[in-house]
Design a protein around this motif. Structure first.
Motif, PDB file in Angstrom:
ATOM      1  N   LEU A 234       0.831  -1.204   0.000  1.00 16.80           N
ATOM      2  CA  LEU A 234       0.000   0.000   0.000  1.00 16.80           C
ATOM      3  C   LEU A 234       0.868   1.257   0.000  1.00 16.80           C
ATOM      4  O   LEU A 234       0.559   2.239  -0.692  1.00 16.80           O
ATOM      5  N   GLN A 235       1.977   1.214   0.748  1.00 13.42           N
ATOM      6  CA  GLN A 235       2.890   2.364   0.796  1.00 13.42           C
ATOM      7  C   GLN A 235       3.524   2.617  -0.575  1.00 13.42           C
ATOM      8  O   GLN A 235       3.642   3.763  -1.020  1.00 13.42           O
ATOM      9  N   ILE A 236       3.936   1.543  -1.264  1.00 13.00           N
ATOM     10  CA  ILE A 236       4.510   1.680  -2.609  1.00 13.00           C
ATOM     11  C   ILE A 236       3.502   2.326  -3.554  1.00 13.00           C
ATOM     12  O   ILE A 236       3.833   3.226  -4.335  1.00 13.00           O
ATOM     13  N   LEU A 237       2.246   1.883  -3.481  1.00 15.06           N
ATOM     14  CA  LEU A 237       1.213   2.382  -4.389  1.00 15.06           C
ATOM     15  C   LEU A 237       0.839   3.834  -4.109  1.00 15.06           C
ATOM     16  O   LEU A 237       0.522   4.592  -5.024  1.00 15.06           O
ATOM     17  N   ARG A 238       0.869   4.229  -2.841  1.00  9.31           N
ATOM     18  CA  ARG A 238       0.429   5.587  -2.487  1.00  9.31           C
ATOM     19  C   ARG A 238       1.585   6.592  -2.458  1.00  9.31           C
ATOM     20  O   ARG A 238       1.366   7.791  -2.383  1.00  9.31           O
ATOM     21  N   GLY A 239       2.826   6.098  -2.483  1.00  9.61           N
ATOM     22  CA  GLY A 239       3.990   6.984  -2.438  1.00  9.61           C
ATOM     23  C   GLY A 239       4.674   6.895  -1.089  1.00  9.61           C
ATOM     24  O   GLY A 239       4.014   6.733  -0.052  1.00  9.61           O
ATOM     25  N   LYS A 240       6.002   7.012  -1.091  1.00  9.39           N
ATOM     26  CA  LYS A 240       6.762   6.781   0.152  1.00  9.39           C
ATOM     27  C   LYS A 240       6.467   7.820   1.232  1.00  9.39           C
ATOM     28  O   LYS A 240       6.657   7.556   2.418  1.00  9.39           O
ATOM     29  N   ASP A 241       6.009   9.014   0.849  1.00 19.23           N
ATOM     30  CA  ASP A 241       5.718  10.061   1.833  1.00 19.23           C
ATOM     31  C   ASP A 241       4.244  10.115   2.237  1.00 19.23           C
ATOM     32  O   ASP A 241       3.857  10.944   3.052  1.00 19.23           O
ATOM     33  N   ALA A 242       3.438   9.264   1.657  1.00 19.56           N
ATOM     34  CA  ALA A 242       1.991   9.309   1.935  1.00 19.56           C
ATOM     35  C   ALA A 242       1.679   8.715   3.302  1.00 19.56           C
ATOM     36  O   ALA A 242       2.325   7.766   3.744  1.00 19.56           O
ATOM     37  N   ASP A 243       0.674   9.287   3.962  1.00 14.75           N
ATOM     38  CA  ASP A 243       0.188   8.738   5.227  1.00 14.75           C
ATOM     39  C   ASP A 243      -0.907   7.731   4.896  1.00 14.75           C
ATOM     40  O   ASP A 243      -2.000   8.102   4.477  1.00 14.75           O
TER      41      ASP A 243
END
Length: 477
Positions: A234-243
């Protein structure tokens, strides 16, 4: 089943989480805007997945431009070639039955690998064929792969996409299918049938390579209990800085609540808890296929010939229109919503059928014969444009959204099987109906599409702008 999750989500926050301070809200907005404008990994992952949709279209579009050449080279009778063309649908039905269990057992990426393997084997067998039997075996294998792709691609894309992009990204499934069919039709006129089979390997090669670089569906990982992998994907898909804490919590809580239920068997899908989502999913597939699309699609040239319009010109216009309008539908789906586009699409299908029915009625009764070609072409183009804006893509979008993850494999397989059976039934009966009554056929399709409008208006919910967990909790409450 406790509906705390649904209530919390619909209330806009989770229990036990305090309201953020103004400064925190501003920081969250900055991050939200940043993530919203740069979801590049979601786009890349979707592109890799919809290579499977392009492969689907390449399989479907192969038989039309190659008919004359294959029959001549391999000395096939019309009956033998008809079997080669139609056996694809039977392969797809087998693929549909097994697609859900495969996607549940080895994951969405694993299912795409299985599907690709069947397609590659099928194309190679077709390429080396010297007679009807290996030709049919190859076609059956590509049909199987096509049936698995038809389920797993929209499901995977829906599970990885953020809610504000889910409709448009899932609609790319249909866009790639119609593009591939049209490209096959065009390049098949200049390439040999063996060369066209080799070109069918390209989308699967891109897909298989790309699968090494994209994450698995986070929702599937969560369902299988791979907590660390789920968060990482999920972190990869939303971006490394995304909460991702809120989205991850919502997904995990919903799956935890589903796991408290007994594992559903096929007959359990018809219980009241799941009956509404199954009715919506299967009903939309029936509406999509029994409204006549595969009869019109498979026999476009003969319809134009019967109406006295040049079939080559009509088919090219048809192919271009299908691609353009499907693209327009993809752009509109997350703004206008699924249900309004379905209602517009259904209304256009009725109008297109009526135009075509009137054209053939005039021809049969030898009245205003000069108007027949223009009226028939208008009817067919209105029909295919209307299908492309909504009824082509949206049933697959909604099917991928409405089934809870614990029944998605089984329920999705049933809906996909119904779709493929409807495709076979429509294409098989079309010529018989046309020989019975050319205008009566389109009156019948108009009536079915009118019933589809009623079904959509009464039964189908709007699904845009909601998370999959919100939707599924509401529908299956």
């Amino acid at each position: 089943m406790k509906m705390d999750i649904k209530e919390d989500v619909e209330g806009g926050k989770q229990k036990g989480i305090r309201e953020p301070l103004i400064g925190e809200q501003n920081n969250q907005l900055v991050h939200a805007n940043k993530d919203h404008h740069h979801p590049w990994m979601v786009y890349f992952t979707t592109f890799i997945a919809v290579c499977g949709s392009y492969e689907f279209g390449a399989c479907a579009g192969y038989s039309s431009p190659t008919q004359e050449a294959i029959r001549k080279d391999l000395s096939l009778s019309l009956a033998e070639y008809s079997l080669f063309g139609s056996i694809l649908t039977f392969g797809a039905m087998i693929g549909a039955i097994t697609s859900g269990p495969i996607a549940d057992f080895v994951g969405r990426k694993g299912a795409m690998r299985v599907s690709s393997a069947f397609c590659i084997a099928g194309w190679l067998v077709i390429y080396f064929s010297e007679g009807p039997v290996p030709l049919d075996i190859g076609r059956l294998a590509t049909g199987y792969g096509m049936g698995v792709f038809s389920f797993v691609v929209p499901v995977f894309v829906a599970e990885i996409a953020p809610k504000e992009l889910r409709g448009a990204l899932t609609t790319l499934n249909q866009f790639m299918i119609v593009t591939a069919v049209s490209v096959s039709f065009i390049i098949g006129t200049v390439l040999s049938w063996r060369a066209l089979a080799i070109i069918g390997l390209i989308p699967t090669a891109v897909l298989l390579l790309g699968l090494f670089f994209i994450p698995e569906s986070p929702r599937w990982l969560a369902k299988r209990g791979h907590a660390k992998d789920f968060v990482a994907a999920l972190q990869i898909l939303r971006g490394k800085d995304a909460d991702i804490s809120e989205e991850a919590g919502e997904i995990q809580d919903y799956i935890t609540s589903l796991e408290q239920l007994a594992k559903p068997k096929v007959l359990d899908l018809f219980q009241r808890r799941y009956l509404r989502s199954l009715t919506i999913g299967v009903g939309l597939m029936v509406c999509q296929q029994l409204g006549g699309i595969n009869g019109v699609c498979f026999y476009t040239s003969s319809i134009f010939d019967l109406a006295g319009f040049p079939s080559a010109t009509g088919s090219i216009i048809y192919a271009i229109l299908q691609i353009v309008i499907t693209g327009v539908g993809a752009a509109l789906i997350d703004r206008a919503g699924r249900k309004p586009l379905l209602l517009v699409s259904g209304s256009g299908l009725v109008a297109g059928c009526i135009f075509t029915a009137v054209a053939f009625y005039l021809k049969v009764h030898d009245v205003a014969v000069g108007a027949v070609p223009a009226l028939a072409v208008t009817g067919i183009l209105v029909y295919i444009g209307s299908f492309s804006i909504g009824m082509g893509a949206i049933p697959w979008v909604v099917m991928s959204e409405i089934f809870p993850v614990n029944i998605k494999g089984q329920a999705g397989s049933i809906a996909t099987l119904v779709n493929w059976f409807g495709a076979w039934l429509c294409s098989y009966t079309f010529n018989f109906l046309m020989s019975w009554s050319s205008y009566g056929t389109f009156v019948l399709y108009a009536a079915i599409n009118a019933l589809a409008i009623l079904f959509i208006a009464v039964v189908v919910p709007e699904t845009k702008g909601k998370s999959l967990e919100q939707l599924q909790a509401a529908i299956n409450a």
